[in-house]
Scaffold this motif. Structure first.
Motif, PDB file in Angstrom:
ATOM      1  N   GLY A  25      -7.421  -3.638  -5.065  1.00 37.17           N
ATOM      2  CA  GLY A  25      -7.141  -3.797  -3.645  1.00 37.17           C
ATOM      3  C   GLY A  25      -6.890  -5.237  -3.247  1.00 37.17           C
ATOM      4  N   LEU A  26      -7.519  -6.171  -3.944  1.00 34.94           N
ATOM      5  CA  LEU A  26      -7.303  -7.593  -3.641  1.00 34.94           C
ATOM      6  C   LEU A  26      -5.837  -7.985  -3.814  1.00 34.94           C
ATOM      7  CD1 LEU A  26     -10.433  -9.259  -5.278  1.00 34.94           C
ATOM      8  CD2 LEU A  26      -9.986  -8.905  -2.839  1.00 34.94           C
ATOM      9  N   SER A  27      -5.170  -7.399  -4.797  1.00 38.12           N
ATOM     10  CA  SER A  27      -3.763  -7.743  -5.022  1.00 38.12           C
ATOM     11  C   SER A  27      -2.886  -7.341  -3.839  1.00 38.12           C
ATOM     12  CB  SER A  27      -3.252  -7.104  -6.311  1.00 38.12           C
ATOM     13  OG  SER A  27      -3.205  -5.701  -6.186  1.00 38.12           O
ATOM     14  N   HIS A  28      -3.337  -6.394  -3.048  1.00 36.09           N
ATOM     15  CA  HIS A  28      -2.571  -6.001  -1.866  1.00 36.09           C
ATOM     16  C   HIS A  28      -2.559  -7.123  -0.831  1.00 36.09           C
ATOM     17  CE1 HIS A  28      -2.359  -1.430  -2.543  1.00 36.09           C
ATOM     18  NE2 HIS A  28      -2.763  -1.989  -3.670  1.00 36.09           N
ATOM     19  N   PHE A  29      -3.519  -8.036  -0.931  1.00 37.17           N
ATOM     20  CA  PHE A  29      -3.579  -9.177  -0.021  1.00 37.17           C
ATOM     21  C   PHE A  29      -2.987 -10.437  -0.638  1.00 37.17           C
ATOM     22  CE2 PHE A  29      -6.738  -6.191   1.441  1.00 37.17           C
ATOM     23  CZ  PHE A  29      -6.478  -6.150   2.802  1.00 37.17           C
ATOM     24  N   THR A  30      -3.038 -10.551  -1.952  1.00 36.74           N
ATOM     25  CA  THR A  30      -2.492 -11.739  -2.608  1.00 36.74           C
ATOM     26  C   THR A  30      -1.015 -11.577  -2.960  1.00 36.74           C
ATOM     27  OG1 THR A  30      -3.183 -10.990  -4.800  1.00 36.74           O
ATOM     28  CG2 THR A  30      -4.741 -12.375  -3.568  1.00 36.74           C
ATOM     29  N   GLN A  31      -0.536 -10.342  -3.002  1.00 36.56           N
ATOM     30  CA  GLN A  31       0.868 -10.076  -3.328  1.00 36.56           C
ATOM     31  C   GLN A  31       1.496  -9.167  -2.281  1.00 36.56           C
ATOM     32  OE1 GLN A  31       0.993  -8.495  -7.308  1.00 36.56           O
ATOM     33  NE2 GLN A  31      -0.279 -10.131  -8.123  1.00 36.56           N
ATOM     34  N   THR A  32       1.136  -9.399  -1.025  1.00 39.41           N
ATOM     35  CA  THR A  32       1.560  -8.516   0.066  1.00 39.41           C
ATOM     36  C   THR A  32       3.072  -8.386   0.154  1.00 39.41           C
ATOM     37  OG1 THR A  32      -0.416  -9.114   1.298  1.00 39.41           O
ATOM     38  CG2 THR A  32       1.352  -8.058   2.541  1.00 39.41           C
ATOM     39  N   GLU A  33       3.772  -9.497   0.113  1.00 35.14           N
ATOM     40  CA  GLU A  33       5.224  -9.441   0.318  1.00 35.14           C
ATOM     41  C   GLU A  33       5.933  -8.672  -0.798  1.00 35.14           C
ATOM     42  OE1 GLU A  33       6.427 -10.146   3.251  1.00 35.14           O
ATOM     43  OE2 GLU A  33       4.364 -10.766   3.729  1.00 35.14           O
ATOM     44  N   GLN A  34       5.533  -8.916  -2.044  1.00 36.41           N
ATOM     45  CA  GLN A  34       6.153  -8.190  -3.154  1.00 36.41           C
ATOM     46  C   GLN A  34       5.855  -6.698  -3.058  1.00 36.41           C
ATOM     47  OE1 GLN A  34       4.190 -10.916  -3.296  1.00 36.41           O
ATOM     48  NE2 GLN A  34       4.490 -12.067  -5.179  1.00 36.41           N
ATOM     49  N   MET A  35       4.604  -6.359  -2.751  1.00 37.84           N
ATOM     50  CA  MET A  35       4.227  -4.948  -2.658  1.00 37.84           C
ATOM     51  C   MET A  35       4.888  -4.281  -1.456  1.00 37.84           C
ATOM     52  SD  MET A  35       0.272  -5.100  -3.845  1.00 37.84           S
ATOM     53  CE  MET A  35       0.093  -3.592  -4.778  1.00 37.84           C
ATOM     54  N   ALA A  36       5.024  -5.024  -0.364  1.00 40.23           N
ATOM     55  CA  ALA A  36       5.682  -4.466   0.827  1.00 40.23           C
ATOM     56  C   ALA A  36       7.158  -4.195   0.536  1.00 40.23           C
ATOM     57  CB  ALA A  36       5.524  -5.410   2.007  1.00 40.23           C
ATOM     58  N   GLY A  37       7.780  -5.070  -0.255  1.00 41.67           N
ATOM     59  CA  GLY A  37       9.172  -4.840  -0.639  1.00 41.67           C
ATOM     60  C   GLY A  37       9.320  -3.556  -1.443  1.00 41.67           C
ATOM     61  N   TYR A  38       8.393  -3.324  -2.353  1.00 37.16           N
ATOM     62  CA  TYR A  38       8.430  -2.095  -3.160  1.00 37.16           C
ATOM     63  C   TYR A  38       8.143  -0.877  -2.272  1.00 37.16           C
ATOM     64  CZ  TYR A  38       7.672   1.098  -7.056  1.00 37.16           C
ATOM     65  OH  TYR A  38       7.762   2.148  -7.927  1.00 37.16           O
ATOM     66  N   ALA A  39       7.183  -1.015  -1.361  1.00 32.40           N
ATOM     67  CA  ALA A  39       6.867   0.087  -0.444  1.00 32.40           C
ATOM     68  C   ALA A  39       8.066   0.419   0.440  1.00 32.40           C
ATOM     69  CB  ALA A  39       5.649  -0.276   0.399  1.00 32.40           C
ATOM     70  N   GLU A  40       8.782  -0.605   0.874  1.00 32.26           N
ATOM     71  CA  GLU A  40       9.979  -0.375   1.684  1.00 32.26           C
ATOM     72  C   GLU A  40      11.052   0.325   0.845  1.00 32.26           C
ATOM     73  OE1 GLU A  40      12.734  -2.832   4.820  1.00 32.26           O
ATOM     74  OE2 GLU A  40      11.838  -3.945   3.160  1.00 32.26           O
ATOM     75  N   TYR A  41      11.220  -0.118  -0.395  1.00 34.35           N
ATOM     76  CA  TYR A  41      12.169   0.511  -1.310  1.00 34.35           C
ATOM     77  C   TYR A  41      11.843   1.992  -1.504  1.00 34.35           C
ATOM     78  CZ  TYR A  41      14.163   1.764  -5.861  1.00 34.35           C
ATOM     79  OH  TYR A  41      14.814   2.402  -6.883  1.00 34.35           O
ATOM     80  N   LYS A  42      10.535   2.326  -1.531  1.00 36.92           N
ATOM     81  CA  LYS A  42      10.110   3.712  -1.705  1.00 36.92           C
ATOM     82  C   LYS A  42      10.142   4.511  -0.405  1.00 36.92           C
ATOM     83  CE  LYS A  42       9.155   4.128  -6.082  1.00 36.92           C
ATOM     84  NZ  LYS A  42       9.653   5.226  -6.907  1.00 36.92           N
ATOM     85  N   GLY A  43      10.477   3.835   0.721  1.00 41.47           N
ATOM     86  CA  GLY A  43      10.646   4.540   1.987  1.00 41.47           C
ATOM     87  C   GLY A  43       9.394   4.698   2.821  1.00 41.47           C
ATOM     88  N   LEU A  44       8.354   3.925   2.531  1.00 38.01           N
ATOM     89  CA  LEU A  44       7.131   4.015   3.337  1.00 38.01           C
ATOM     90  C   LEU A  44       7.367   3.406   4.717  1.00 38.01           C
ATOM     91  CD1 LEU A  44       5.624   4.873   0.789  1.00 38.01           C
ATOM     92  CD2 LEU A  44       3.813   3.328   1.468  1.00 38.01           C
ATOM     93  N   PRO A  45       6.849   4.040   5.759  1.00 40.91           N
ATOM     94  CA  PRO A  45       6.947   3.444   7.094  1.00 40.91           C
ATOM     95  C   PRO A  45       5.997   2.247   7.187  1.00 40.91           C
ATOM     96  CG  PRO A  45       5.642   5.450   7.175  1.00 40.91           C
ATOM     97  CD  PRO A  45       6.175   5.323   5.771  1.00 40.91           C
ATOM     98  N   ALA A  46       6.376   1.248   7.947  1.00 36.84           N
ATOM     99  CA  ALA A  46       5.560   0.045   8.142  1.00 36.84           C
ATOM    100  C   ALA A  46       5.026  -0.457   6.800  1.00 36.84           C
ATOM    101  CB  ALA A  46       4.432   0.311   9.127  1.00 36.84           C
ATOM    102  N   PRO A  47       5.916  -0.846   5.900  1.00 32.56           N
ATOM    103  CA  PRO A  47       5.486  -1.156   4.539  1.00 32.56           C
ATOM    104  C   PRO A  47       4.421  -2.252   4.439  1.00 32.56           C
ATOM    105  CG  PRO A  47       7.798  -1.739   4.875  1.00 32.56           C
ATOM    106  CD  PRO A  47       7.351  -1.003   6.074  1.00 32.56           C
ATOM    107  N   ARG A  48       4.536  -3.308   5.223  1.00 32.29           N
ATOM    108  CA  ARG A  48       3.537  -4.388   5.149  1.00 32.29           C
ATOM    109  C   ARG A  48       2.176  -3.873   5.595  1.00 32.29           C
ATOM    110  NH1 ARG A  48       1.099  -8.964   6.577  1.00 32.29           N
ATOM    111  NH2 ARG A  48       1.755 -10.945   5.777  1.00 32.29           N
ATOM    112  N   LEU A  49       2.148  -3.159   6.707  1.00 30.56           N
ATOM    113  CA  LEU A  49       0.896  -2.589   7.201  1.00 30.56           C
ATOM    114  C   LEU A  49       0.332  -1.583   6.204  1.00 30.56           C
ATOM    115  CD1 LEU A  49      -1.226  -2.290   9.426  1.00 30.56           C
ATOM    116  CD2 LEU A  49       0.272  -0.586  10.488  1.00 30.56           C
ATOM    117  N   SER A  50       1.207  -0.782   5.593  1.00 30.08           N
ATOM    118  CA  SER A  50       0.759   0.196   4.591  1.00 30.08           C
ATOM    119  C   SER A  50       0.102  -0.493   3.403  1.00 30.08           C
ATOM    120  CB  SER A  50       1.942   1.030   4.102  1.00 30.08           C
ATOM    121  OG  SER A  50       2.473   1.814   5.137  1.00 30.08           O
TER     122      SER A  50
END
Length: 137
Positions: A25-50
């Motif tokens: 879970g810590l990586s979700h805070f240290t790598q937020t932008e990279q993970m949000a980009g992948y979440a957006e690519y996968k079609g998640l709503p509000a990827p950064r918040l997710s």
């Protein structure tokens, strides 16, 4: 099995299971932008918040299992997250052939961890050795 060995196995298992999920879970805070980009690519709503919300859930759920604070709730929440994450983020059936094996492995890892979380939830309904002892059940 002796009661002492049972306590040791339970505590080590909780630390390994909950600790790794909390650390993840810590990586979700240290790598937020990279993970949000992948979440957006996968079609998640509000990827950064997710990403941030899932990171918080992993940290709180993992720590809940590790130290025994609402361990049943923590484990069930982790299981639910892991199943949703498996389906939403690791859709091996909908990716190109060259990505299929990686997504399948990640999907199966999440499903396996969800199963482990449900086993933890089932074992946490009684008194848990070396825990804070806060449980609604």
């Amino acid at each position: 099995m002796t009661p002492e060995l049972n306590v040791v196995l339970l505590v080590v298992g909780r630390v390994l299971f909950g600790g790794v999920l909390a650390f993840t879970g810590l990586s979700h805070f240290t790598q937020t932008e990279q993970m949000a980009g992948y979440a957006e690519y996968k079609g998640l709503p509000a990827p950064r918040l997710s990403v941030l919300a899932s990171g918080g859930l992993l940290i709180l759920g993992g720590l809940g299992v590790t130290v025994g604070v609402f361990p049943v709730v923590a484990a069930v929440c982790l299981a639910a997250f892991l199943i949703v994450s498996a389906v939403a983020m690791h859709d091996f059936w909908a990716v190109p052939d060259e990505d299929r094996q990686d997504e399948l492995n990640s999907f199966l890892k999440n499903v396996t961890l969800a199963g482990g979380a449900l086993v933890v939830a089932a074992s946490a309904t009684g008194t848990w050795a070396l825990s804070v002892g806060i449980s609604p059940l």
